[in-house]
Design a protein around this motif. Structure first.
Motif, PDB file in Angstrom:
ATOM      1  N   GLY A 173       0.819  -1.202   0.000  1.00 31.57           N
ATOM      2  CA  GLY A 173       0.000   0.000   0.000  1.00 31.57           C
ATOM      3  C   GLY A 173       0.853   1.253   0.000  1.00 31.57           C
ATOM      4  O   GLY A 173       2.057   1.210   0.273  1.00 31.57           O
ATOM      5  N   VAL A 174       0.222   2.373  -0.327  1.00 31.87           N
ATOM      6  CA  VAL A 174       0.872   3.684  -0.305  1.00 31.87           C
ATOM      7  C   VAL A 174       0.127   4.529   0.716  1.00 31.87           C
ATOM      8  O   VAL A 174      -1.107   4.643   0.655  1.00 31.87           O
ATOM      9  CB  VAL A 174       0.849   4.359  -1.692  1.00 31.87           C
ATOM     10  N   TYR A 175       0.864   5.118   1.636  1.00 26.59           N
ATOM     11  CA  TYR A 175       0.229   5.787   2.773  1.00 26.59           C
ATOM     12  C   TYR A 175       0.716   7.232   2.894  1.00 26.59           C
ATOM     13  O   TYR A 175       1.909   7.517   2.771  1.00 26.59           O
ATOM     14  CB  TYR A 175       0.536   5.042   4.072  1.00 26.59           C
ATOM     15  N   GLU A 176      -0.234   8.104   3.154  1.00 31.06           N
ATOM     16  CA  GLU A 176       0.053   9.520   3.393  1.00 31.06           C
ATOM     17  C   GLU A 176      -0.857  10.025   4.495  1.00 31.06           C
ATOM     18  O   GLU A 176      -1.891   9.418   4.801  1.00 31.06           O
ATOM     19  CB  GLU A 176      -0.158  10.337   2.115  1.00 31.06           C
ATOM     20  N   GLU A 177      -0.484  11.137   5.073  1.00 30.87           N
ATOM     21  CA  GLU A 177      -1.311  11.810   6.062  1.00 30.87           C
ATOM     22  C   GLU A 177      -0.996  13.288   5.994  1.00 30.87           C
ATOM     23  O   GLU A 177       0.167  13.686   5.799  1.00 30.87           O
ATOM     24  CB  GLU A 177      -1.034  11.260   7.464  1.00 30.87           C
ATOM     25  N   GLU A 178      -2.004  14.105   6.157  1.00 30.74           N
ATOM     26  CA  GLU A 178      -1.831  15.543   5.993  1.00 30.74           C
ATOM     27  C   GLU A 178      -0.774  16.108   6.935  1.00 30.74           C
ATOM     28  O   GLU A 178      -0.010  17.001   6.560  1.00 30.74           O
ATOM     29  CB  GLU A 178      -3.170  16.247   6.230  1.00 30.74           C
ATOM     30  N   ALA A 179      -0.714  15.585   8.164  1.00 37.88           N
ATOM     31  CA  ALA A 179       0.223  16.120   9.154  1.00 37.88           C
ATOM     32  C   ALA A 179       1.639  15.597   8.971  1.00 37.88           C
ATOM     33  O   ALA A 179       2.548  16.035   9.672  1.00 37.88           O
ATOM     34  CB  ALA A 179      -0.259  15.794  10.560  1.00 37.88           C
ATOM     35  N   SER A 180       1.858  14.664   8.044  1.00 36.77           N
ATOM     36  CA  SER A 180       3.177  14.056   7.867  1.00 36.77           C
ATOM     37  C   SER A 180       3.788  14.469   6.532  1.00 36.77           C
ATOM     38  O   SER A 180       3.085  14.569   5.519  1.00 36.77           O
ATOM     39  CB  SER A 180       3.060  12.531   7.930  1.00 36.77           C
ATOM     40  N   PRO A 181       5.103  14.677   6.497  1.00 41.19           N
ATOM     41  CA  PRO A 181       5.776  14.998   5.227  1.00 41.19           C
ATOM     42  C   PRO A 181       6.085  13.758   4.398  1.00 41.19           C
ATOM     43  O   PRO A 181       6.558  13.876   3.266  1.00 41.19           O
ATOM     44  CB  PRO A 181       7.078  15.658   5.699  1.00 41.19           C
ATOM     45  N   TYR A 182       5.847  12.579   4.956  1.00 38.47           N
ATOM     46  CA  TYR A 182       6.244  11.345   4.290  1.00 38.47           C
ATOM     47  C   TYR A 182       5.136  10.788   3.399  1.00 38.47           C
ATOM     48  O   TYR A 182       3.957  10.843   3.739  1.00 38.47           O
ATOM     49  CB  TYR A 182       6.595  10.255   5.313  1.00 38.47           C
ATOM     50  N   THR A 183       5.553  10.225   2.291  1.00 36.88           N
ATOM     51  CA  THR A 183       4.742   9.280   1.538  1.00 36.88           C
ATOM     52  C   THR A 183       5.436   7.942   1.692  1.00 36.88           C
ATOM     53  O   THR A 183       6.598   7.792   1.312  1.00 36.88           O
ATOM     54  CB  THR A 183       4.660   9.657   0.054  1.00 36.88           C
ATOM     55  N   VAL A 184       4.742   6.982   2.279  1.00 44.37           N
ATOM     56  CA  VAL A 184       5.356   5.699   2.595  1.00 44.37           C
ATOM     57  C   VAL A 184       4.836   4.630   1.629  1.00 44.37           C
ATOM     58  O   VAL A 184       3.620   4.393   1.547  1.00 44.37           O
ATOM     59  CB  VAL A 184       5.062   5.273   4.045  1.00 44.37           C
ATOM     60  N   PHE A 185       5.763   4.037   0.912  1.00 37.89           N
ATOM     61  CA  PHE A 185       5.452   2.888   0.072  1.00 37.89           C
ATOM     62  C   PHE A 185       5.777   1.643   0.908  1.00 37.89           C
ATOM     63  O   PHE A 185       6.949   1.385   1.211  1.00 37.89           O
ATOM     64  CB  PHE A 185       6.291   2.911  -1.205  1.00 37.89           C
ATOM     65  N   LEU A 186       4.736   0.938   1.289  1.00 36.70           N
ATOM     66  CA  LEU A 186       4.925  -0.230   2.150  1.00 36.70           C
ATOM     67  C   LEU A 186       5.011  -1.493   1.299  1.00 36.70           C
ATOM     68  O   LEU A 186       4.060  -1.861   0.618  1.00 36.70           O
ATOM     69  CB  LEU A 186       3.776  -0.357   3.151  1.00 36.70           C
ATOM     70  N   TYR A 187       6.165  -2.132   1.368  1.00 38.05           N
ATOM     71  CA  TYR A 187       6.386  -3.382   0.638  1.00 38.05           C
ATOM     72  C   TYR A 187       6.401  -4.541   1.628  1.00 38.05           C
ATOM     73  O   TYR A 187       6.880  -4.409   2.754  1.00 38.05           O
ATOM     74  CB  TYR A 187       7.707  -3.331  -0.124  1.00 38.05           C
ATOM     75  N   GLU A 188       5.889  -5.660   1.165  1.00 40.79           N
ATOM     76  CA  GLU A 188       5.863  -6.860   1.994  1.00 40.79           C
ATOM     77  C   GLU A 188       6.576  -7.984   1.255  1.00 40.79           C
ATOM     78  O   GLU A 188       6.458  -8.104   0.022  1.00 40.79           O
ATOM     79  CB  GLU A 188       4.431  -7.264   2.314  1.00 40.79           C
ATOM     80  N   ILE A 189       7.319  -8.794   1.974  1.00 32.93           N
ATOM     81  CA  ILE A 189       8.035  -9.895   1.350  1.00 32.93           C
ATOM     82  C   ILE A 189       7.024 -10.934   0.865  1.00 32.93           C
ATOM     83  O   ILE A 189       6.052 -11.253   1.563  1.00 32.93           O
ATOM     84  CB  ILE A 189       9.051 -10.529   2.338  1.00 32.93           C
ATOM     85  N   ASP A 190       7.223 -11.401  -0.344  1.00 28.30           N
ATOM     86  CA  ASP A 190       6.342 -12.412  -0.923  1.00 28.30           C
ATOM     87  C   ASP A 190       6.851 -13.775  -0.488  1.00 28.30           C
ATOM     88  O   ASP A 190       7.893 -14.246  -0.942  1.00 28.30           O
ATOM     89  CB  ASP A 190       6.352 -12.302  -2.450  1.00 28.30           C
ATOM     90  N   LYS A 191       6.116 -14.437   0.395  1.00 24.62           N
ATOM     91  CA  LYS A 191       6.573 -15.702   0.960  1.00 24.62           C
ATOM     92  C   LYS A 191       6.231 -16.901   0.085  1.00 24.62           C
ATOM     93  O   LYS A 191       6.593 -18.032   0.399  1.00 24.62           O
ATOM     94  CB  LYS A 191       5.967 -15.901   2.358  1.00 24.62           C
ATOM     95  N   GLN A 192       5.513 -16.685  -0.983  1.00 23.32           N
ATOM     96  CA  GLN A 192       5.157 -17.810  -1.856  1.00 23.32           C
ATOM     97  C   GLN A 192       6.289 -18.154  -2.818  1.00 23.32           C
ATOM     98  O   GLN A 192       7.028 -17.309  -3.236  1.00 23.32           O
ATOM     99  CB  GLN A 192       3.893 -17.465  -2.648  1.00 23.32           C
TER     100      GLN A 192
END
Length: 589
Positions: free
Chosen positions: A570-589
């Motif tokens: 997912g891609v996460y942002e919040e008005e009070a934060s300067p960050y745009t966080v791209f959340l990656y998860e390890i593919d266990k398959q």
């Protein structure tokens, strides 16, 4: 008017202290978590560690692990029996930080004045104002925040030892034993013990009898440090785990380089111990010293007063300045490889120990010298010189508040908030609230149903994750197992072999175990805008999985995530934060 001036002459230092402390308190109360607190070796280090201990409930735990750097022993982090540290057990983080800051000022000013009163006795009334002012200056110095109280308490240690030396009661041994609650062994305790041992020997020779009181004080103080910092001593003396300290590479300089370091230590603030002395305190001290030298020459050739022994008295100011020079010499000699290796051979448990930290005492010594220079002016006897000394003390305090030093967070908060107000734009530097962006991190944790899985940050400092209770494979710690450093090196090897600077930075130091950019750019600065030219992540994805990693918090959208075995959660942002966080998860398959 005359009555007002008389009142001001008596209590000017009260107004100075009230004004300086009140102004700083007002600024922090107005801006609170929007204050600009130093990140380097501060928010990205100890404050994050304290939060890890709080989230994991391991402040007082024995035999526990903390969820950073893949899970390390609780004993590698700061001990709990320290005044500054324990503030974070009972107070919210920002207010614990502020409490530590103002306690530093209070302890510095009070202990400085207490020592001056002890030294000068009945004559102290003449010097009370400048003693409190010099103590205020010392307490306000922008010193390493986590050890600010340890810096500020140095005059208290000297005071306690004077009580013992002058036979003022056995209770002072008990006070000396608990003194380490305010101090820190690696920065000050080792050197206080060394100086105490030297003082005991010197005074025994001078007095022509064994100075048993100080020799007894030596094991009492050592026992205090061992009790209050039992975790540190346990790791240093009783652990056979090899740590990164054994592989750290220190600079070896030639003679000119060593002389340059000595000169630098004398003239400019050493990092973590900014004494802000170069442009005001140093000139004042040198001018007064020249004045004293001229007076001594005049007395020599024209006759004048001497001490009771018939010998010319040595200027205390000169002695303090010589002590400063001695500490600078030790600082420079540390960078002479043969000298450092001799020390390590003589004391093997201290291999990797930075014995050049004697220079940290210079912050206190510069303001002792400043006090002695002001005292000399007060002793001129005329009201003009006493008022001149008072004025110089006020200027000294103003210089500290207005010098843009690394840890002068009052200055930077005022500067950046004024810039925002005048320019109607955000500054690139992040404030306390923005840096940690706790709201954004909690939003991500809630969305993914976070249950303590290990993660790492890319362009997002691992301290930001740790602050919000996210377990990390990466982190910043100057003392952890060498075996984990070797595992982490395998993880970052693709970028490690591309950029020789990382091989030096991490390979020869290793305290910052970060995911480095393969382009060689620094991506962990506390900046609002931090561009990266290459969005290719150079990382061993299989090693990430082997180390137990699941999530990757990135400030950048990666163009090779799938190749490494990650998928975008997912891609996460919040008005009070300067960050745009791209959340990656390890593919266990």
């Amino acid at each position: 008017m005359r009555r007002f001036l008389s009142f001001l002459d008596r209590y000017w230092f009260v107004f100075l202290i009230g004004g300086c402390v009140g102004l700083q308190a007002l600024v922090y109360l107005i801006f609170r978590e929007d204050s600009y607190l130093t990140v380097q070796d501060n928010l990205d280090l100890f404050v994050a560690h304290f939060q890890v201990l709080s989230h994991s409930g391991t402040w007082f735990a024995q035999g526990a692990q903390v969820p950073m750097l893949g899970g390390i022993s609780r004993d590698y982090l700061s001990g709990e029996w320290n005044l500054y540290n324990i503030l974070y057990v009972f107070l919210p983080v920002f207010w614990a930080y502020m409490a530590g800051y103002f306690l530093k000022i209070g302890i510095g000013a009070c202990s400085f004045a207490l020592l001056a009163k002890d030294v000068y006795g009945q004559a102290y009334a003449r010097y009370r104002g400048i003693a409190w002012a010099a103590g205020l200056c010392y307490g306000m110095l922008p010193l390493f925040p986590a050890y600010g109280i340890a810096f500020a308490s140095i005059p208290l240690a000297v005071f306690l030892l004077r009580q013992i030396y002058f036979r003022r009661g056995r209770r002072w041994y008990a006070a000396l034993f608990v003194y380490p609650f305010l101090s820190y062994f690696s920065y000050f305790g080792f050197f206080l013990l060394a100086y105490l041992g030297c003082a005991a020997v010197i005074l025994s020779v001078r007095d022509k009898k064994l100075c048993g009181r100080l020799f007894i004080a030596l094991p009492v103080l050592a026992a205090g440090y061992m009790c209050f910092e039992y975790r540190l001593f346990g790791q240093m003396l009783f652990s056979d785990v090899e740590t990164i300290r054994s592989t750290m590479v220190e600079s070896d300089l030639d003679a000119l380089g060593v002389l340059g370091m000595i000169r630098e230590a004398f003239l400019t603030p050493v990092f973590h111990a900014a004494s802000d002395h170069l442009y005001f305190v140093l000139p004042v001290c040198l001018l007064v010293l020249l004045w004293q030298a001229a007076g001594a020459l005049r007395r020599r050739f024209l006759g004048g007063q001497r001490s009771a022994s018939g010998k010319a008295a040595v200027s205390p100011l000169l002695l303090v300045l010589l002590f400063i020079v001695f500490n600078c010499l030790i600082y420079g000699l540390y960078f002479w490889g043969d000298f450092r290796r001799l020390f390590e051979a003589l004391v093997p448990p201290l291999k990797g120990f930075q014995f050049n930290r004697t220079v940290f005492f210079n912050a206190f010594l510069w303001y002792v010298a400043f006090f002695l220079a002001l005292k000399f002016l007060c002793d001129r006897g005329k009201l003009f010189w006493r008022r001149a000394a008072n004025l110089l003390a006020c200027v000294g305090a103003a210089v500290i508040l207005l010098t843009p030093a690394v840890y002068n967070e009052f200055y930077w908060t005022c500067y950046h908030q004024a810039y925002r107000a005048v320019k109607h734009t955000e500054v690139n530097l992040l404030n306390f609230r923005e840096y940690y962006s706790a709201g954004l991190m909690e939003k991500i944790k809630e969305d993914i149903g976070y249950q303590g899985e290990y993660a790492a940050g890319y362009g997002l400092n691992p301290a930001v994750l740790a602050y919000s209770g996210i377990s990390t494979l990466d982190g910043y710690l100057g003392f952890y197992p060498q075996s984990y450093k070797e595992e982490f090196t395998k993880l970052i090897w693709p970028s490690y072999e591309r950029v020789p600077e990382w091989q030096t930075y991490y390979g020869e130091w290793g305290a910052r175990a970060y995911l480095f950019a393969g382009s060689g750019e620094s991506i962990y600065n506390p900046y609002r805008n931090q561009p990266l030219s290459d969005h290719h992540l150079y990382l061993d994805g299989e090693q990430f999985a082997r180390m137990g990693g699941r999530y990757l918090f990135s400030r950048y959208e990666l163009d090779n995530a799938e190749e490494l075995g990650f998928f975008l959660r997912g891609v996460y942002e919040e008005e009070a934060s300067p960050y745009t966080v791209f959340l990656y998860e390890i593919d266990k398959q």
